[in-house]
Design an enzyme around this catalytic site. Structure first.
Site, short mmCIF file in Angstrom:
data_model
loop_
_atom_site.label_atom_id
_atom_site.label_comp_id
_atom_site.label_asym_id
_atom_site.label_seq_id
_atom_site.Cartn_x
_atom_site.Cartn_y
_atom_site.Cartn_z
N VAL A 106 -2.58 5.77 -0.66
CA VAL A 106 -2.97 6.81 0.29
C VAL A 106 -2.15 8.06 0.00
CG1 VAL A 106 -3.03 7.46 2.73
CG2 VAL A 106 -3.51 5.09 2.05
N MET A 152 0.85 -1.17 0.00
CA MET A 152 0.00 0.00 0.00
C MET A 152 0.90 1.24 0.00
SD MET A 152 -2.94 1.34 2.67
CE MET A 152 -2.28 0.49 4.04
N PRO A 153 0.96 1.97 -1.10
CA PRO A 153 1.76 3.19 -1.14
C PRO A 153 1.15 4.28 -0.25
CG PRO A 153 1.22 2.44 -3.36
CD PRO A 153 0.40 1.63 -2.41
N PHE A 154 2.05 5.03 0.36
CA PHE A 154 1.65 6.15 1.22
C PHE A 154 2.49 7.35 0.81
CE2 PHE A 154 2.37 8.88 4.85
CZ PHE A 154 1.11 9.02 5.39
N LYS A 156 1.02 0.47 -9.18
CA LYS A 156 0.32 0.34 -7.90
C LYS A 156 -1.19 0.40 -8.08
CE LYS A 156 4.00 -0.08 -5.47
NZ LYS A 156 4.30 -1.33 -4.78
#
EC number: 5.3.2.-
Length: 67
Positions: free
Chosen positions: A41, A1-3, A35
């Site tokens: 996020v 999960m990229p942030f 992604k």
């Protein structure tokens, strides 16, 4: 999960501009890294110019000197 956390000075950035930033950064991660946008996020933190320093001075001071 990229942030992704974007920090900008609080200078009257509109809700529409923030919406564009969120969408654009999300799409960049999709296009560049493959992604999933549903798990990406993006948070935008707006910092008062008195609380952002560059070269030992606040952004407020630097802007006052530049004008």
């Amino acid at each position: 999960m990229p942030f992704v956390n974007i920090r900008i000075t609080k200078d009257g950035v509109t809700a529409e501009q923030k919406k564009q930033l969120i969408a654009g950064v999300t799409q960049l991660l999709v296009d560049t890294l493959g992604k999933n946008p549903a798990t990406t996020v993006v948070i935008i933190d707006e910092v008062e110019t008195d609380n952002w320093g560059i070269g030992g001075e606040s952004v407020t001071e630097r802007r006052q000197q530049a004008s």
